[in-house]
Enzyme design. Structure first.
Site, PDB file in Angstrom:
ATOM      1  N   TYR A  41      50.940  23.806  15.214  1.00 31.53           N
ATOM      2  CA  TYR A  41      50.393  23.447  13.667  1.00 31.53           C
ATOM      3  C   TYR A  41      50.798  24.757  12.676  1.00 31.53           C
ATOM      4  O   TYR A  41      49.827  25.199  11.861  1.00 31.53           O
ATOM      5  CB  TYR A  41      48.936  23.384  13.802  1.00 31.53           C
ATOM      6  CG  TYR A  41      48.554  22.389  14.967  1.00 31.53           C
ATOM      7  CD1 TYR A  41      49.041  21.092  15.040  1.00 31.53           C
ATOM      8  CD2 TYR A  41      47.778  23.075  16.150  1.00 31.53           C
ATOM      9  CE1 TYR A  41      48.542  20.338  16.147  1.00 31.53           C
ATOM     10  CE2 TYR A  41      47.438  22.146  17.012  1.00 31.53           C
ATOM     11  CZ  TYR A  41      47.851  20.956  17.099  1.00 31.53           C
ATOM     12  OH  TYR A  41      47.469  20.006  18.242  1.00 31.53           O
ATOM     13  N   HIS A  42      52.050  25.261  12.699  1.00 29.39           N
ATOM     14  CA  HIS A  42      52.202  26.410  11.884  1.00 29.39           C
ATOM     15  C   HIS A  42      53.487  26.099  10.976  1.00 29.39           C
ATOM     16  O   HIS A  42      54.465  27.185  10.776  1.00 29.39           O
ATOM     17  CB  HIS A  42      52.375  27.704  12.714  1.00 29.39           C
ATOM     18  CG  HIS A  42      51.149  28.076  13.307  1.00 29.39           C
ATOM     19  ND1 HIS A  42      51.304  28.939  14.562  1.00 29.39           N
ATOM     20  CD2 HIS A  42      49.872  27.998  13.134  1.00 29.39           C
ATOM     21  CE1 HIS A  42      50.024  29.103  14.820  1.00 29.39           C
ATOM     22  NE2 HIS A  42      49.082  28.436  14.009  1.00 29.39           N
ATOM     23  N   PRO A  43      53.935  25.131  10.267  1.00 27.29           N
ATOM     24  CA  PRO A  43      55.006  24.757   9.360  1.00 27.29           C
ATOM     25  C   PRO A  43      55.198  25.679   8.368  1.00 27.29           C
ATOM     26  O   PRO A  43      53.972  25.959   7.956  1.00 27.29           O
ATOM     27  CB  PRO A  43      54.922  23.280   9.332  1.00 27.29           C
ATOM     28  CG  PRO A  43      53.478  22.946   9.115  1.00 27.29           C
ATOM     29  CD  PRO A  43      52.990  23.772  10.229  1.00 27.29           C
TER      30      PRO A  43
END
Length: 541
Positions: A472-474
């Site tokens: 969850y780190h775009p």
């Protein structure tokens, strides 16, 4: 603070996420300017947004998350990977796993080497400190009294303790501060929480600003495009309660929608690769080829184990009496399993011989489930997640159509380089060695995922391709740089467009070596100073 929609404002901030909340609050400290913050989602009234473990209820919520999905990933057997992103005040900081991790000092020094003047670790540290209210007090690297509460975790499960001891057995140092002088080692994470409650960016920044008449927060406002006047961004078009509205910005528009929404809005507004825009039927306002490129994300794969003692959260969660006790413990002491973040203890380690700093991050969880956010197993279990910190793989964000309500196309291109594949395999192998130590092995009855079927490197890689997931780190899709090919300059101004900046994780030239919430808040803090400095220069001219 009001949510009445005016016709114009000095500054229009698009997106009330980690960076947007910090930016809007800081700009509104000047009572002579009017700031409007637009957020597509609703107000943060759902109670699960404020209980730490609530991410299990909100991350894939039908209205509190955008529930995005990648396109079929070539290196993941054609799987589509779910990408939840926050859709409420606070953005993803309201539904994330709460971990407060800044990344390595070298990450920011590398940005400076790439031409991002003013973004070395020495340059950004004051903004981390200004944002922080560190439970342990202030020192050279930490701040106290800032909006964002950073606390020690309140539930120290015996399994999480054993994980730290296991790392020590393998020669890794104890590290009680992953945001200290060095990142390497094992210890407990700190979280963005205050006295047991989640501290999202909205809680930290917007709640204290409620009394400011010059800060107008507009929820349920889905931005559909920029109002362009030649090469100037003059405002924002948005939909609210079915009505199409326009809000003019007399000074600047600042996009804080994150690594998917910010490039998506630029593309919808005709700012991006001309060939792609023309193919989508979007009039070209400015040919800026890098918009939507350079997409990076941290990728993870999980080991799971059956535990031989009833000490995991599985045992308590699957018992009515256990659920009652968990609720009572939270209600009376703001402690216990309901305060658990998406990783209690952790380890930053080097698994590749060429790495000078940690290249893998481990999130230890004292529970297990078949899939993320699903019901916990009906037997005691635990999870070790291995996450590559500096992926070489690069993806893209592009338009599906000119319809502003159509979701962007996400091509993450996970595992597209040999280094990424090798790092993930070695990460899983180290995770297994941790489980076989004296300290942690004493709790392990059996490895259930992937188990004996994944013994060789080839079998481990096949398991990673089959089950690996986003953490969850775009980031990176509106790349900052000193070169003309970058999307924004080091002042975060969009190249070739007046009155427009981007301030969120999309501006990262390379993703930081850790969780991205704290860095996104830092970006919002720093952008506020850049905007204020630009205003002073205009007045002096």
């Amino acid at each position: 603070m009001s949510d009445a929609v005016p016709e114009s404002a000095d500054y229009v901030v698009v997106g009330a996420g980690s960076a947007g909340c910090a930016l809007a609050a800081r700009l509104s400290e000047d009572p002579t300017v009017r700031v409007v913050l637009l957020e597509a989602g609703s107000r943060d009234r759902n109670p699960w947004l404020h209980v730490p473990i609530g991410y299990a209820k909100t991350m894939y919520h039908p209205t509190l998350s955008w529930n995005l999905m990648t396109q079929p990933e070539p290196e993941l057997e054609g799987r589509q990977v779910p990408w939840p992103r926050g859709r409420t005040l606070g953005g993803s900081s309201a539904i994330n796993g709460l971990l407060y991790v800044r990344g390595q000092h070298a990450d920011y020094d590398h940005w400076r080497q790439l031409g991002c003047t003013g973004w070395s670790f020495e340059d950004v540290l004051p903004y981390f400190r200004r944002a922080e209210d560190q439970e342990r007090g202030a020192n050279a690297l930490h701040g106290a009294g800032g909006p964002l509460s950073v606390s020690d975790i309140r539930d120290r499960n015996p399994l999480a303790v054993a994980f730290i001891e296991a790392a020590a057995e393998l020669g890794f140092p104890r590290n009680d501060d992953f945001n200290g002088e060095t990142q390497e080692g094992a210890g407990f994470y700190q979280t963005t929480s205050r006295r047991g409650w989640r501290c999202s960016a909205a809680t930290a920044y917007l709640k204290p600003a409620r009394g400011r008449a010059n800060l107008i927060v507009v929820p349920d406002a889905h931005s559909t495009g920029l109002l362009m006047e030649g090469r100037r961004a003059a405002g924002v078009r948005f939909k609210r309660h079915g009505a199409g509205l326009t809000l003019r910005a007399t000074r600047e528009v600042i996009l804080c929608g994150g690594a998917i929404a910010s490039p998506h809005l630029l593309l919808l507004s005709g700012i991006g690769p001309a060939e792609h825009l023309q193919a989508m039927g979007v009039a070209v306002a400015h040919d800026l080829p890098a918009v939507g490129t350079n997409l990076q994300d941290h990728f993870q794969a999980r080991l799971q184990f059956r535990v031989n003692k009833p000490v995991s959260m599985n045992s308590r969660t699957n018992s009515r009496w256990g659920q009652f006790l968990m609720g009572a413990e939270f209600a009376l002491r703001r402690s216990g399993p309901l305060t658990v973040s998406a990783g209690t203890s952790g380890l930053f380690a080097r698994v590749l011989p060429t790495s000078e700093t940690p290249d893998v991050q481990y999130h230890f969880l004292p529970f297990s489930a078949d899939k993320t956010m699903e019901k916990l197993h009906d037997f005691p279990g635990m999870t070790i997640s291995a996450c590559q910190l500096r992926p070489e793989s690069r993806g893209t964000i592009s338009l599906a159509s000119a319809d502003p309500h159509a979701k962007a196309l996400i091509h993450a291109n996970y595992l597209s380089t040999e280094t990424d594949r090798r790092c993930m395999v070695e990460g899983i192998k180290l995770g297994r060695r941790l489980s076989q130590t004296r300290a942690l092995g004493a709790f392990v009855e059996a490895e259930i995922v992937p188990g004996a079927a994944a013994a060789s490197d080839e079998e481990i890689l096949a398991f990673i391709r089959r089950t690996g997931n986003t953490i969850y780190h775009p980031s990176g899709t509106c790349r900052m740089g000193g070169d003309p090919a970058s999307v924004v300059d080091p002042e975060l101004r969009v190249r070739g467009i007046e009155g427009l900046r981007v301030a969120d994780a999309s501006i990262m030239p390379t993703v930081v070596s850790g969780n991205t919430n704290a860095p996104a808040i830092m970006i919002g803090e720093k952008c506020a100073d850049l905007v204020k400095a630009g205003a002073r220069q205009r007045l002096a001219a």
